[in-house]
Enzyme design. Sequence first.
Site: not given
Length: 196
Positions: A91, A93, A109, A144
């Site tokens: 999700r 944030l 990541h 992101l």
Amino acid sequence: MTRVAIFVSGGGSNMVKLVESMTGDHPGRACVVLSNQPDAGGLKKAADMGVPTLAVDHRPFGKDRQSFEDALQTALVPFEPDMICLAGFMRVLTAGFVSPWQGRMLNIHPSLLPKYKGLHTHARALEAGDGEAGCTVHEVTSALDDGPILGQARVTVAPDDTPDTLAARVLGMEHQLYPLVLRRFIEGKRDTVFLP
Ligand code: GRF
């Protein structure tokens, strides 16, 4: 002791490696594993390791991200975390959640950031004809897959790699990189480490 909350959405293999690393003279301990998916495999694995678990299903909140994030924050309070590790937490944030934790929240990541933010990183690396791929641990900011890079691990792309074979090889490096970076982070080290 630094109390570490770990957020997962799926199988939680990175979470397992983080929890396993935090023993003995390690300055951190896992205080809770939280998932937005009540049926996430990672929750069972955490419970089997004796770590408290928590599910905050995002679905009842629909598009109301703020209420979901408020619920996350409220649910966390009793576990008194000092920091958060996102480990396959799927999700996004928003700044409302991230800002109070900024400087105390890490993410892993599966790409060599700043390349390939977002999803389908391995397919994109193959499509681009990259000779190497890898993973990155970084501090979380409200942008992101952004924020200061604390560690990167590289793998060589093989000519016959598919997104799945590449993902599996990168995941093996994630399992080495994340515990290494977490320990260094708790020890106050902010310079970037590279594997191998
Ligand atoms: C990892 O590749 C992570 O980098 C990505 O999702 C995957 C999670 O795997 N964001 P797991 O749940 O830790 O096994």
